[in-house]
Design a protein around this motif. Sequence first.
Motif, mmCIF file in Angstrom:
data_model
loop_
_atom_site.group_PDB
_atom_site.id
_atom_site.type_symbol
_atom_site.label_atom_id
_atom_site.label_comp_id
_atom_site.label_asym_id
_atom_site.label_seq_id
_atom_site.Cartn_x
_atom_site.Cartn_y
_atom_site.Cartn_z
ATOM 1 N N PHE A 223 26.987 39.686 32.789
ATOM 2 C CA PHE A 223 28.204 39.583 34.035
ATOM 3 C C PHE A 223 29.121 39.803 33.332
ATOM 4 O O PHE A 223 29.696 38.575 33.489
ATOM 5 C CB PHE A 223 27.881 38.948 34.876
ATOM 6 N N ALA A 224 29.842 41.107 33.238
ATOM 7 C CA ALA A 224 31.386 40.991 33.161
ATOM 8 C C ALA A 224 32.127 41.377 33.342
ATOM 9 O O ALA A 224 32.236 42.159 34.377
ATOM 10 C CB ALA A 224 31.138 41.650 31.989
ATOM 11 N N ALA A 225 33.631 41.049 34.338
ATOM 12 C CA ALA A 225 34.183 41.540 34.638
ATOM 13 C C ALA A 225 35.691 40.841 34.599
ATOM 14 O O ALA A 225 35.648 40.360 33.577
ATOM 15 C CB ALA A 225 33.826 40.822 35.951
ATOM 16 N N ALA A 231 32.487 37.510 38.330
ATOM 17 C CA ALA A 231 31.635 37.585 37.473
ATOM 18 C C ALA A 231 30.610 36.851 38.468
ATOM 19 O O ALA A 231 29.584 37.121 38.371
ATOM 20 C CB ALA A 231 31.883 37.523 35.657
ATOM 21 N N GLN A 234 29.523 37.823 40.837
ATOM 22 C CA GLN A 234 28.246 38.534 40.952
ATOM 23 C C GLN A 234 26.577 37.738 40.544
ATOM 24 O O GLN A 234 25.336 38.624 40.870
ATOM 25 C CB GLN A 234 29.074 39.802 39.818
ATOM 26 N N HIS A 308 22.062 44.254 33.005
ATOM 27 C CA HIS A 308 23.698 43.257 33.633
ATOM 28 C C HIS A 308 22.849 43.912 35.258
ATOM 29 O O HIS A 308 22.402 44.641 35.924
ATOM 30 C CB HIS A 308 24.495 44.902 33.630
ATOM 31 N N ALA A 310 24.783 42.397 38.129
ATOM 32 C CA ALA A 310 25.460 42.973 39.367
ATOM 33 C C ALA A 310 24.931 43.383 40.508
ATOM 34 O O ALA A 310 24.233 44.683 40.133
ATOM 35 C CB ALA A 310 26.949 43.779 39.082
ATOM 36 N N ASP A 315 29.957 47.484 39.975
ATOM 37 C CA ASP A 315 30.053 46.421 38.944
ATOM 38 C C ASP A 315 29.115 46.241 37.953
ATOM 39 O O ASP A 315 29.508 45.643 36.830
ATOM 40 C CB ASP A 315 29.367 45.132 40.234
ATOM 41 N N ARG A 316 27.847 46.601 38.237
ATOM 42 C CA ARG A 316 27.016 47.533 37.156
ATOM 43 C C ARG A 316 27.771 48.257 34.820
ATOM 44 O O ARG A 316 27.729 47.948 34.922
ATOM 45 C CB ARG A 316 25.721 47.883 36.730
ATOM 46 N N SER A 319 30.819 46.105 34.181
ATOM 47 C CA SER A 319 30.122 44.791 33.287
ATOM 48 C C SER A 319 29.552 46.185 32.193
ATOM 49 O O SER A 319 30.127 44.940 30.109
ATOM 50 C CB SER A 319 29.650 44.652 33.621
ATOM 51 N N THR A 323 31.461 44.884 28.354
ATOM 52 C CA THR A 323 31.167 44.758 27.083
ATOM 53 C C THR A 323 30.862 45.437 25.884
ATOM 54 O O THR A 323 31.513 44.484 24.606
ATOM 55 C CB THR A 323 29.625 44.493 27.816
#
Length: 335
Positions: A223-225, A231, A234, A308, A310, A315-316, A319, A323
């Motif tokens: 989960f990268a935000a 994150a 999510q 991923h 989310a 959001d996915r 992410s 990343t």
Amino acid sequence: MPVALSLLDLAAIAPGQTARDSFHNSVELARAAERSGYERVWYAEHHNMSRIASSATSVLIGYVAGQTDTIRLGAGGIMLPNHSPLVIAEQFGTLESLYPGRIDLGLGRAPGSDQATMRALRRNPSSADTFPQDVLELQGYLTGNSRIPGIKAVPRAEGVVPLYILGSSLFGAQLAAHLGLPYAFASHFAPEALMQAVREYRDRFQPSEQLAQPYVMAGVNVFAAADRAAAEEQKTIAYRARTRAFIKRGAAGVDYSDEEIDAFLASPNGAHLAKMTTYTAVGTPGEVADYLEDFAAEIQADELITVHHAQEIEDRVRSVELTGAALGARESVTR
């Protein structure tokens, strides 16, 4: 040496969406991975799971391949005991013929389902016992060296369809080592045996025509935000939804509040489910990159298969992009 980065897409069906929506989302994820420098995108064979639309895995691979340009696509994996090796050879020979140099074939021996679904698939409970022989039979078809006299897979692609062994136990590690094939461990949902399986694989590896040295791939949730709070949110939403899907299975009409889900995950009964997501990178791009680099170094992974989760496709995609950019920037510095 920098670790390679790849993507596992479960073609998740979000609340309020359809399977068709999820397939469009899969194209967007693959395009994001392609422009972000990922090695490959894999799709997993699951059955009778209302939130996962990748059951017809080879069909989905073909759909996404037709709407991307360069990224490798494949199965992570095909549950081979559900099928005849000849049929899978025909499917992936077709895919490689259509999209040369872009198709992978990861193989597992689990049902990808529950016991009732296994019976609906006409799968014999003992079919997993012949998995090693089925892998060799499939390999023979794909390479034009059939082990069954008079039988060949048509079409057989001119290019190579590389095989990968997937697993979450020592069996898969030992088989991959014996056959000299890359090994992908499902640590994104089955973390317990990861370290021992990787050791077994490296210690027992025998070089083959496909692979001269061991090649370890490991699954990890991401989960990268832009900021850590987003994150974390999510992650909370996604893992609550995942838990609901597990405990509601077969219980139509039953629903649980967020508080009930959180209490379950904190209870002894929910501990196993919570532990399944042990390997999860969550936070800003820098924090996620730190986690992934440490995880890869700990097991000496050659490649990470990121998942991923989310819930929202935007959001996915973000992410995946964040990343890829974070790790890519570090790779360029180390060169």
